[in-house]
Design an enzyme around this catalytic site. Structure first.
Site, short mmCIF file in Angstrom:
data_model
loop_
_atom_site.label_atom_id
_atom_site.label_comp_id
_atom_site.label_asym_id
_atom_site.label_seq_id
_atom_site.Cartn_x
_atom_site.Cartn_y
_atom_site.Cartn_z
CG ASN A 126 65.32 24.10 73.98
OD1 ASN A 126 66.24 24.20 73.98
ND2 ASN A 126 64.70 22.01 74.30
CE LYS A 149 73.17 31.54 65.44
NZ LYS A 149 71.81 31.35 66.07
N GLY A 201 70.96 21.82 69.12
CA GLY A 201 69.97 22.75 68.35
C GLY A 201 69.31 20.68 66.98
CB SER A 202 68.21 19.94 64.40
OG SER A 202 69.00 21.04 63.23
CB VAL A 203 70.39 15.94 63.43
CG1 VAL A 203 71.58 14.87 62.63
CG2 VAL A 203 69.49 14.81 65.38
N PRO A 204 70.31 17.80 61.52
CG PRO A 204 68.67 17.73 60.06
CD PRO A 204 69.19 18.18 61.48
CB THR A 205 71.54 22.44 62.43
OG1 THR A 205 70.56 23.23 62.31
CG2 THR A 205 72.38 24.11 62.69
CD GLU A 223 71.51 18.72 73.78
OE1 GLU A 223 70.59 17.67 73.64
OE2 GLU A 223 70.53 19.78 74.30
CB CYS A 257 66.82 17.35 73.08
SG CYS A 257 67.73 17.90 74.57
CD GLU A 360 63.56 15.88 68.55
OE1 GLU A 360 64.46 16.77 69.90
OE2 GLU A 360 64.26 16.33 67.75
CD GLU A 437 76.32 21.54 76.29
OE1 GLU A 437 76.80 22.69 77.00
OE2 GLU A 437 75.29 21.29 75.97
#
Length: 463
Positions: A126, A149, A201-205, A223, A257, A360, A437
């Site tokens: 994003n 990355k 990124g996402s919570v699962p990752t 984050e 986010c 979300e 951050e």
């Protein structure tokens, strides 16, 4: 580059084990040089990188718009925040220091603030360029190297950042970019020469990254996602509150986010507020993101567009009312017909237990919920696994501070929303992650403290 929604911009090979190791070893060699430079020397190089970004603002913003789909109006803001971030940390680089502690008998101790080594940054799609600056700014200021990355959906603009750092004079390999998806990220997280991982990124990752990092005892900054509350009290400036709600939901096509997607409105102004929000939402200009008057571009890709629309469909099935938007948008310009556009959506008649209120969505979907009392709305606002952000609109300054003190969120806003100056720490509570951050706080997450104890007399021995 030309605006061409739905078409391939370029093809980049995914970085495998060999490429990842090469990038890490290159960064490791550059770290030996960079970490031995003084803070003022690092400051000058980072200021030069900021200057190049500032001078090439229009070119980079255009690249970011094509990379992500957001409006050029927003992309310019992202690039401005990016060079400001590098300037800010350049200013801190020369001031990083430990402290001296006097001990009995003339002995003393001191602390040294030292870099970690090779840090890994894994970014989201994003804010591709901006997130890369948010991670590399404090990392480089502290004397670290970074292997970065970007998301495979937005691989382009971060490569330009790497070129800019090189032009500015960093040692070759200090900021390396690798491309790829989960497999590449896994290789980075498990590499023995990586000292720290920062992920957006996402919570699962994020959970998977934390698990991989734990096996190597690597510190992480996460984050992650959010389902943030925005609380509008009846004494708020209505015009300001409406603008705040739009800012809290529709920036970058709603793909933010920390967006305040649960908009709690005091019941006595519910109808007036809702009517005005719907009117303003329907006027948002959608279309070619490179046009100056466009305020909403295309979503990131077709699967994500389908996912967002699936949430809206489910919301209707659960009893929510679509007050405006939510449907696909096809611009008049034929070259945009394959773009992933949708009209921004406002949902009414929402309940706290609806999926659209709990999960979300990460798209341009606002859920409006009425409330009656401060105590009630705070309990409902905090009834979520997330804790990234929260906001309050009111003219009562005591109430404003009382409410943000009670919100279980890491980033709170009073009478504004989605304002993120680089001077202020940014990060979440609960499942929204940990670490920070921006601001001076980020220095703590990209450095480590060494304590030195100096004895000026004879050693006192128990033996």
């Amino acid at each position: 580059f030309k605006t061409c929604p739905g078409r391939v911009l370029c093809k980049l090979p995914c970085s495998g084990e060999k490429e990842v190791d090469l990038a890490v070893q290159s960064a490791k060699a550059a770290f030996k040089i960079w970490s031995q430079m003084s803070g003022m020397e690092r400051c000058r190089v980072m200021l030069e990188a900021a200057r190049i970004i500032r001078e090439q603002r229009e070119e980079i913003a255009t690249m970011e718009t094509i990379n992500n789909g957001k409006s050029i109006f927003e992309a310019r803001v992202d690039i401005d925040i990016s060079w400001q971030c590098l300037e800010y940390y350049a200013g801190l680089a020369g001031s990083l220091a430990g402290e001296h502690i006097q001990l009995p008998g003339g002995s003393f101790g001191y602390t040294r603030r030292e870099p970690l080594g090779v840090c890994v940054g894994i970014g989201a799609w994003n804010y591709p360029f901006q997130i890369a600056c948010w991670k590399s700014g404090p990392a480089l200021a502290c004397g670290n190297a970074m292997v970065y990355k970007p998301s495979p959906f937005t691989p382009i603009s971060v490569v330009r950042l790497a070129e800019i750092f090189t032009e500015a004079g960093v040692p070759k390999g200090l900021f390396n970019v690798v491309q790829g998806g989960a497999a590449t990220g896994q290789l980075l997280c498990q590499h023995p020469d990586v000292a720290k991982i920062s992920f957006t990124g996402s919570v699962p990752t994020g959970m998977k990254i934390m698990e991989m990092a734990a096996k190597g005892i690597k510190p992480v900054t996460l984050e992650l996602g959010g389902k943030s509350p925005l609380i509008i009290f009846s004494d708020a400036d209505l015009e300001n509150a409406v603008k705040g709600a739009l800012m809290a939901n529709f920036l970058t096509q709603g793909e933010v986010c920390c967006n305040g997607t649960r908009v709690f409105v005091e019941r006595k102004i519910l109808d007036t507020f809702t009517k005005e929000v719907v009117k303003r939402t329907q006027k948002i200009k959608i279309g070619d993101p490179l046009l100056e008057d466009t305020r909403m571009g295309a979503l990131i890709n077709r699967p994500h567009l389908n996912r967002v629309q699936g949430f809206i469909k489910q919301a209707k099935e659960q009893g929510a009312e679509v007050l405006c938007g939510g449907d696909l948008y096809v611009p008049d310009d034929p070259k945009l017909k394959n773009g992933y556009y949708m009209r921004p959506c406002v949902l009414g008649n929402c309940k706290d237990d609806m999926t659209c209120v709990k999960e979300e969505i990460f798209g341009p979907v606002m859920a409006i919920l009425p409330f009656d009392t401060e105590e009630e709305v705070l309990e409902r606002a905090n009834a979520t696994k997330f804790g990234l952000a929260g906001g309050v609109f009111t003219r009562d300054i005591q109430k404003a501070h009382r409410v943000v003190a009670a919100l279980k969120a890491g980033m709170c806003f009073i009478n504004n929303y989605n304002v993120s100056p680089v001077e202020l720490p940014f990060g979440g509570y609960k499942s929204s992650g940990f670490g920070r951050e921006n601001g001076r706080a980020a220095i703590e997450y990209y450095s480590q403290l060494k304590t030195v104890c100096v004895e000026m007399g004879d050693v006192e021995s128990a033996f």
